[in-house]
Design an enzyme around this catalytic site. Structure first.
Site, PDB file in Angstrom:
ATOM      1  N   ASP A 146     118.755 -92.758  18.946  1.00  0.00           N
ATOM      2  CA  ASP A 146     118.436 -94.016  19.620  1.00  0.00           C
ATOM      3  C   ASP A 146     118.508 -95.159  18.614  1.00  0.00           C
ATOM      4  O   ASP A 146     119.285 -95.096  17.657  1.00  0.00           O
ATOM      5  CB  ASP A 146     117.068 -93.904  20.303  1.00  0.00           C
ATOM      6  CG  ASP A 146     115.974 -93.426  19.356  1.00  0.00           C
ATOM      7  OD1 ASP A 146     116.021 -93.770  18.158  1.00  0.00           O
ATOM      8  OD2 ASP A 146     115.061 -92.697  19.802  1.00  0.00           O
ATOM      9  N   SER A 147     117.694 -96.192  18.805  1.00  0.00           N
ATOM     10  CA  SER A 147     117.790 -97.366  17.942  1.00  0.00           C
ATOM     11  C   SER A 147     117.484 -97.061  16.484  1.00  0.00           C
ATOM     12  O   SER A 147     117.994 -97.731  15.580  1.00  0.00           O
ATOM     13  CB  SER A 147     116.847 -98.457  18.444  1.00  0.00           C
ATOM     14  OG  SER A 147     115.530 -97.953  18.579  1.00  0.00           O
ATOM     15  N   LEU A 148     116.640 -96.065  16.222  1.00  0.00           N
ATOM     16  CA  LEU A 148     116.338 -95.706  14.843  1.00  0.00           C
ATOM     17  C   LEU A 148     117.575 -95.165  14.133  1.00  0.00           C
ATOM     18  O   LEU A 148     117.714 -95.304  12.911  1.00  0.00           O
ATOM     19  CB  LEU A 148     115.215 -94.670  14.808  1.00  0.00           C
ATOM     20  CG  LEU A 148     113.849 -95.162  15.282  1.00  0.00           C
ATOM     21  CD1 LEU A 148     112.865 -93.999  15.398  1.00  0.00           C
ATOM     22  CD2 LEU A 148     113.299 -96.229  14.339  1.00  0.00           C
ATOM     23  N   VAL A 193     111.360 -99.938  20.856  1.00  0.00           N
ATOM     24  CA  VAL A 193     112.657 -99.280  20.806  1.00  0.00           C
ATOM     25  C   VAL A 193     113.368 -99.645  22.103  1.00  0.00           C
ATOM     26  O   VAL A 193     113.619 -98.804  22.951  1.00  0.00           O
ATOM     27  CB  VAL A 193     112.502 -97.758  20.638  1.00  0.00           C
ATOM     28  CG1 VAL A 193     113.829 -97.103  20.335  1.00  0.00           C
ATOM     29  CG2 VAL A 193     111.539 -97.455  19.503  1.00  0.00           C
TER      30      VAL A 193
END
Length: 365
Positions: free
Chosen positions: A155-157, A10
């Site tokens: 976040d990136s998710l 991540v």
């Protein structure tokens, strides 16, 4: 399959700035007053008069026009975009630079146009100069805002990092090309609920600790208030139209997905305590900002699920009944996006589950 916490990358893509290709077309932008008048957006934008500037992923602009073509005025060397006409994607623009991209040859009549920023480019400021009609046509009054509003924090998710990839192994450029926030679980959930939305997500950052302990001088909370992520001290000025009835917080993967490294100022116990304290403070900030009528949904997963649940229980114990906990069910997810992130299929599954959960909440839409 259990979530592969120690294999999931991540990582922040902030160091992966890519130069855009030369502009392939130019045209006079719309006049300053027409930019806002002809565009609906719910994203965090800064109005410079003749353009709208922004940084967060998934920012979208919607318009209406009459005629056989429409131009999209952009100045962006870093981000990718999809252009949709009447609900169908007709072009993907890769780091378009300074240009007016034209969609021509349409049936003469009234059409809708939607421009959406696909990826996260926190090192760069994007600029949209509005829609322009082909000769003989006209840009019409902007579409009405939706009455429902949802803010996604993560976040990136939550960005949709590498969700279109066909391989878990990706270069930095491949991550950029295969990230599409418009098909992330948040965007899908919002559209299923007929809601406007913001995706205020930043790859690699955590509530108190970033991926693998990187850039310890900042964390997600350092950037949350900004419209322009690469401008220190910038603060987004809410025009008064952003009043989300639901805020979904999905932060913690980067805090706990990698072991604490030698030299970091944490033990496992102190990291967990700092995370819970910061999480509680962040929920208080959201409650103060949006008022008692907004539902705040705190997402728990993997090693941080219990910490999130504890924070929610403490807040509900003090009387805040509009803070809710959602345990993310990762059953059946394949994690075949870049670096073990959600795939587009995973995003659809999560959107199904999240939409179902939200539908049962007593939200004051």
């Amino acid at each position: 399959m259990p979530l592969p916490w120690l294999r999931m990358l991540v990582a922040s893509t902030a160091a992966l700035a890519l130069a855009g290709p030369p502009a392939v077309a130019t045209a006079a932008p719309p006049d300053a007053d027409a930019v806002r008048a002809g565009v609906h957006t719910a994203g965090r934008v800064k109005d410079t008069g003749d353009a709208l500037q922004y940084s967060w992923p998934g920012v979208y602009f919607e318009g209406r026009f009459r005629g056989t073509g429409v131009g999209v005025v952009l100045d962006d060397p870093a981000a990718d975009y999809d252009v949709q006409i009447d609900g169908t994607t007709v072009a993907t623009l890769v780091t378009p630079g300074r240009t007016t991209h034209w969609i021509n040859g349409l049936r003469d009549g009234v059409h809708t146009v939607r421009l959406v920023k696909r990826n996260d480019t926190p090192w760069s400021t994007s600029s949209f100069g509005g829609f322009v009609a082909a000769p003989g046509g006209a840009v019409l009054t902007r579409p009405a805002a939706r009455s429902r509003q949802i803010e996604f924090i993560g976040d990136s998710l939550t960005v949709g990092y590498g969700n279109l990839s066909t391989s878990r192994d990706c270069t930095g450029e491949q991550v950029q090309r295969t990230t599409n926030a418009d098909v992330s679980y948040g965007a899908l959930t919002a559209r299923r609920l007929r809601a406007d939305y913001q995706i205020n997500a930043y790859s690699g950052l955590g509530m108190v600790r970033n991926y693998n302990g990187g850039t310890p001088e900042v964390n997600y909370r350092s950037f949350y208030d900004r419209a322009l992520l690469n401008v220190p001290g910038d603060v987004w000025q809410n025009p008064g139209t952003w009043r989300p009835q639901l805020v979904v917080v999905h932060l913690g993967t980067n805090d706990f997905s990698t072991p604490v490294n030698p030299g970091e100022p944490w033990t496992d116990e102190s990291l967990a305590a700092a995370y819970r304290s910061a999480y509680s403070g962040f929920l208080h900030k959201l409650r103060t900002r949006y008022g008692p009528g907004t539902t705040i949904l705190a997402v728990g997963a993997g090693p941080f699920a219990g910490h999130v649940q504890q924070v929610v229980e403490e807040r509900t114990g003090t009387g805040d009944r509009r803070v809710r906990y959602w345990r993310l069910d990762d059953t059946g997810l394949d994690y075949t996006g870049c670096h073990w992130h959600y795939s587009a299929r995973d995003d659809r599954l999560l959107a199904d589950r999240l939409t179902s959960f939200i539908t049962d909440l007593p939200i004051r839409w």
